[in-house]
Design a protein around this motif. Structure first.
Motif, mmCIF file in Angstrom:
data_model
loop_
_atom_site.group_PDB
_atom_site.id
_atom_site.type_symbol
_atom_site.label_atom_id
_atom_site.label_comp_id
_atom_site.label_asym_id
_atom_site.label_seq_id
_atom_site.Cartn_x
_atom_site.Cartn_y
_atom_site.Cartn_z
ATOM 1 N N CYS A 73 4.503 4.561 4.598
ATOM 2 C CA CYS A 73 4.996 3.200 4.349
ATOM 3 C C CYS A 73 6.524 3.168 4.499
ATOM 4 N N CYS A 76 9.526 0.469 1.049
ATOM 5 C CA CYS A 76 10.574 0.831 0.105
ATOM 6 C C CYS A 76 10.804 2.311 0.342
ATOM 7 N N GLY A 79 8.190 5.984 0.184
ATOM 8 C CA GLY A 79 7.531 6.691 1.282
ATOM 9 C C GLY A 79 6.084 7.061 0.993
ATOM 10 N N CYS A 80 5.314 6.134 0.447
ATOM 11 C CA CYS A 80 3.905 6.427 0.159
ATOM 12 C C CYS A 80 3.119 6.629 1.453
ATOM 13 N N CYS A 110 1.342 0.163 -3.522
ATOM 14 C CA CYS A 110 1.554 -1.161 -4.114
ATOM 15 C C CYS A 110 1.186 -2.201 -3.061
ATOM 16 N N LYS A 112 2.836 -3.872 -1.154
ATOM 17 C CA LYS A 112 3.645 -3.894 0.074
ATOM 18 C C LYS A 112 3.148 -2.898 1.126
HETATM 19 S S1 SF4 Z 1 3.341 1.380 -0.955
HETATM 20 FE FE1 SF4 Z 1 4.808 0.256 -2.226
HETATM 21 S S2 SF4 Z 1 5.777 1.829 -3.540
HETATM 22 FE FE2 SF4 Z 1 4.798 2.874 -1.806
HETATM 23 S S3 SF4 Z 1 6.413 3.084 -0.233
HETATM 24 FE FE3 SF4 Z 1 5.252 1.221 0.229
HETATM 25 S S4 SF4 Z 1 6.432 -0.370 -0.785
HETATM 26 FE FE4 SF4 Z 1 7.075 1.547 -1.722
#
Ligand code: SF4
Length: 987
Positions: A73, A76, A79-80, A110, A112
């Protein structure tokens, strides 16, 4: 569409006649989450051909075949991990879900993360490189080829470097990533050209940590803590929302207590055992009161303090007549902090003294299992905000919970640093537009002052890259950015590298479309918990094509349109800047595997992964190369835990020729600190001058701030003493983010805007009652340089006497701008009136107040966007012409938009407030709240940039400029991004 390998393929792979495209998936990589209904992920052995029924075909059972490719990701910095589901018959990504093999996110995301699908399918996205036509900001663009853009930009940079104008080449980044990648590019060019957004984000808190231990970020071990203290929930509800949130919940399920210090009842505060709604800026006073209780009631960790704090230095300096004993240090602490009673803290913060004492005792009892975090919020809101992080870390030091299980470690212990090929040397330049002499302790670049520095004539930019960076909208004082970016004598060429349109790209010369999370390469490593991992961000369609035997040369060949990625762009650009190698750049872009040939992106990551500790062995277990392992699983755990790294012994070989100071235990070698002797053992310690935690800072004395040698409370610029309540003045907290929004990049994520699309002013019921205000009323909020008009939300979820507004909303586009982000942007008219028109040159007058007639998709509007150039400042008005509304596109959801409100752009009405020490922009504002005037409309903005320039100059006067000791520009021991050669540190 080859699913599993055929027999012939298997044989060919075994004989190494063709690359092993499938690996040995017989032995499983262990999952990081327990199997269950909510964690039911496809097993990796089926990832090349995963079958699901098509939801849209219901009730018909229509099986679809997918290839599952991991990526990371980008919404943010946490980096999930993401798993992309690529429909094999169409090569379309259909959805993103969590990657259970990612050590930070462990299969969870999350909101996002999955919304990445909205970003890649955005019908308004930029698909091709664009070059401006007409004047900058006119909004007219022509499609160009990547080749012509690269040649044009490379030619300018080559000329600048040949003419030794290295400081005029600048790269300014919003959302970073790229572990080590950009440093490598910029240093290969020999430019001191790194600028970042950190000083409007985290520099305050970072400095508070750095002055203790050089490491500038904390890494709390929430899952194993007994007590968790968060200064605001910013990080947990914004950045790191998911990896931190899941570990806070784990900790709480195991009995940990949670306290949140925040004037606003955030999602996290609402789940806390203690919500401590502090008056903004008073947090350090409360923390010192907690420290006082811990010291007075003997909760402190004697052994840790005795071994790992530079208390002897403190006594020598502050109490020269005292004998240097640990007991005298404790007595000195008691005397020094005697003013910080819980009652004093209550007076400053409004948090009851009883609560402060109770929390202090809980922390004392938690001892080494005490996890803390401060990131933005208080650290970024206040003059002296850096002192909040310093005082918070003081509690970790007192309890001995630095680096422990359940405690708080330095972030660097959990962050992987890659070994890159052909690493260039440090640059021989110092860019004073980024690190000016007035801010010798500024923890990162003074990026938000750039427009003012340009106005003052401190320098100019020849070639300016903005990358995923939108200062016109995100930063304070956005109209000063518009003025600077519009002026070609200050900014020669502006290339905006961005995945989506934004308010800053409107003022670019090139808009170069860059991929979203699933459309580019990158590696990521963050301190989500105690451990060390790396994750691979990869262009998933490119990888799918490779596996299907249809490889491409460049990522833009597999992405939508010609959307590219930064990694390949920089290689190609660097190659063209120095085609014959005469500038010494080209040699850094040669393949480490094919002598003399240009490096490919696969070779770059192959080189890193082959040098990642443990990864080659792990990959070999699966009969894969390290690169193929990362392509397959997307992440690798380098270390399971990362505790107590300061205790690492120094190798005997390294101790040869080293000298030890018998009084302090400091070990030096060749003039550099190597470690420290603790209880007879030579340990690594912390990278500070004393190699210990620096309760006492000689650095603060050396650099002209003797009043701040130890953790101290600094009164904020919005302290109640500065407010006149009779005039309706309030402190405005503009720093909180909504967990479902990103900064600029959620504008093209429909699911996220469906959830959150307005940013009203939060006001307590008691204040609203006094002012005769009800939810939904229109307010005029006046700052020092202008005002904005917004609605109010009356709530019990905010501290009385304080107002707050999220900074995530209020996106806009002008009629002449390209259509983009229509889920989020209002159509606005932006007008400027030059208050000094008569005194500007005729050249300037010729471009003042010109008119543009533009036919937009929605209306025909005449817009006056004001003068092009003005060093004098202007008065700017923004009015909403049209709200968000449904529109027709290939996405049927665009005709179903039910919201019309996109929020109000508040940040643009804020002057810059540079903290004189950390350099952090102090976001909180003293504002006057009143009911809207008769002529006011929702979303109205007014700003006078002459005033903003005057306020910049006022804050500048607070600084105590370099040089420091020995003519230094800044302390050598503190970090500096893109560190130049040491000789450039001296004036
Ligand atoms: S899934 Fe959410 S917490 Fe994880 S990197 Fe993406 S935006 Fe950030």
């Amino acid at each position: 569409m080859p699913p599993s390998p055929s027999l012939i393929e298997k044989i060919a792979e075994k004989l190494h006649l063709i690359p092993n495209l499938h690996g040995d998936l017989g032995s499983e990589v262990p999952r990081l989450t327990e199997p269950g209904n909510l964690t039911d992920y496809p097993p990796p052995k089926k990832w090349d051909d995963w079958v699901e029924y098509e939801a849209k075909s219901w009730p018909r059972r229509h099986a679809k075949h997918y290839m599952i490719v991991p990526t990371t990701c980008f919404n943010c910095e946490a980096g999930c991990g993401l798993l992309s589901y690529i429909e094999k018959s169409t090569l379309q990504v259909r959805k993103f879900e969590g990657n259970p093999y990612h050590p930070g996110s462990r299969g969870r995301n999350c909101a996002k993360g999955p919304a990445t699908i909205n970003q890649i399918n955005d019908t308004d996205r930029i698909l091709y490189p664009l070059k401006r036509e007409g004047r900058r900001g006119d909004g007219r663009w022509a499609r160009v080829s990547w080749d012509s853009a690269l040649d044009d930009i490379a030619g300018r940079i080559r000329t600048a470097l040949q003419e030794k104008r290295n400081n005029e080449v600048v790269y300014h980044v919003g959302r970073p990533g790229h572990e080590g990648y950009m440093d490598r590019i910029l240093q290969s060019w020999g430019v001191d050209g790194h600028n970042s957004h950190t000083n409007i984000c985290s520099a305050g808190a970072r400095f508070g940590y750095a002055i203790w231990q050089m490491y500038d970020r904390p890494s709390p071990d929430h899952a194993n803590a007994n007590f968790i203290l968060l200064i605001s929930a910013h990080l947990e509800s914004g950045h790191y929302f998911n990896p931190h949130a899941q570990r806070i919940i784990e900790g709480m399920m195991n009995g940990a207590k949670l306290a949140v210090m925040d004037p606003r009842l955030s999602n996290t505060a609402s789940m806390a055992d203690y919500w401590m709604p502090t008056y903004p800026g008073s947090e350090a006073a409360v923390l010192l009161a907690i420290a006082k209780v811990i010291i007075d009631e003997n909760f402190y960790n004697r052994a840790y303090l005795c071994d790992w704090v530079n208390w002897q230095q403190y006594l020598q300096h502050e109490r020269p007549n005292d004998e240097i004993t640990f007991d005298n240090f404790i007595l000195a602490l008691k005397a020094t902090y005697k003013e910080y009673t819980p009652e004093f803290a209550e007076k400053e913060s409004g948090v009851p003294a009883k609560t402060i004492v109770e929390v202090a005792r809980q922390i004392g009892r938690a001892g080494t299992r005490f996890a803390t975090h401060n990131w933005r919020s208080a650290g970024s809101g206040n003059l002296g905000g850096w002192a909040v992080a310093r005082c918070l870390h003081f509690l970790n030091v007192l309890t001995g919970s630095v680096g422990t299980v359940g405690g708080t470690s330095p972030s660097a212990w959990s962050k992987f640093k890659p070994t890159v090929p052909h690493k260039p040397p440090a640059q021989k330049f110092w860019n004073e537009l980024h690190f000016p002499n007035e801010y010798p302790l500024a923890h990162y670049e003074m990026s938000f002052l750039l427009p003012h520095f340009l106005k003052e004539g401190r320098g100019k930019l020849d070639t300016y890259f903005t990358r995923v960076f939108n200062p016109v909208w995100t930063y304070p004082d956005g109209f000063s950015w518009i003025e600077a970016l519009s002026d070609e004598s200050k900014v020669g060429l502006h290339a905006a590298l961005t995945p989506t349109w934004n308010e800053t790209a409107y003022f670019a010369d090139y808009v170069l479309p860059m991929g979203h999370a699933s459309e580019r390469h990158d590696i990521i490593s963050y301190e989500t918990h105690s451990g060390l991992w790396i994750a691979f961000r990869q262009p998933v369609l490119r990888e799918a094509r490779r596996k299907m035997g249809k490889p491409v040369q460049f990522t833009y060949e597999s992405n939508p349109g010609e959307v590219w990625e930064e990694d390949e762009f920089w290689i190609e650009l660097s190659w063209r800047i120095d085609p014959d190698g005469s500038l010494g750049i080209k040699k850094h872009f040669i393949s480490p595997y094919r002598p003399g040939e240009k490096i490919t992106i696969d070779e770059y990551y192959q080189y890193i992964f082959e040098r990642t500790p443990g990864l080659p062995e792990k990959a070999a277990e699966h009969k894969m190369t390290p690169l193929d392992y990362m392509r397959k699983f997307g992440a690798f755990e380098v270390e399971q835990t990362s505790y107590n790294k300061h205790l690492r012994p120094i190798a005997a070989a390294d101790l040869q020729d080293a000298e030890t100071d018998s009084a302090t235990g400091l070990i030096k070698k060749a003039g550099k600190n190597l470690g420290v002797i603790i209880n007879g053992v030579a340990c690594e310690g912390f990278p500070t001058p004393s190699r210990k935690q620096e309760f006492f800072s000689q650095t603060m004395i050396d650099w002209g701030w003797p009043e701040y040698t130890i953790p101290t409370y600094i009164k904020s610029h919005i302290h109640p003493d500065t407010l006149d309540r009779s005039k309706g003045e309030f402190p405005l907290v503009p720093t909180f983010r909504l967990p479902t929004l990103i900064h600029s990049r959620s504008g093209n994520a429909k699911w996220l805007y469906e959830i959150s699309n307005r940013n009203p002013i939060w006001m307590h019921t008691s204040d609203a009652k006094k002012l005769g205000i009800q939810t939904g009323d229109l307010l005029r909020v006046t700052t020092d340089i202008g005002y904005f008009v917004d609605r109010v939300w009356v709530t019990e979820g905010i501290k009385p006497g304080v107002v707050a507004c999220s900074h995530h909303l209020g996106r806009w586009r002008r009629p002449q701008d390209a259509v983009g982000n229509r889920w989020a942007t209002s159509l606005v008219e932006v007008k400027a009136v030059n208050s000094h028109q008569l005194s500007v040159t005729s050249d300037q007058l010729s471009v003042t107040s010109y008119q543009l007639s533009v036919v937009s998709d929605q209306s025909s509007v005449t817009s006056d966007i004001g003068p092009r150039t003005s060093d004098l400042g202007q008065k700017w008005h923004m009015k909403t012409l049209d709200t968000i509304r449904p529109y027709k596109s290939s996405d049927p959801d665009s005709s179903r938009i039910f919201w019309s409100d996109g929020g109000v752009h508040q940040n643009i009405t804020f002057p810059v407030h540079p903290d004189p020490i950390s350099g952090m922009h102090c976001w909180h504002q003293k504002v006057r709240i009143e009911k809207a005037h008769a002529e006011d409309r929702y979303g109205d903005v007014f700003v006078d940039t002459q005033k903003s320039f005057a306020i910049y100059q006022e804050w500048l006067k607070m600084t105590r400029p370099a040089p420091g000791p020995n003519g230094l520009r800044r302390p050598l021991w503190l970090n500096r991004p893109l560190r130049p050669v040491e000789e450039r540190f001296y004036l």
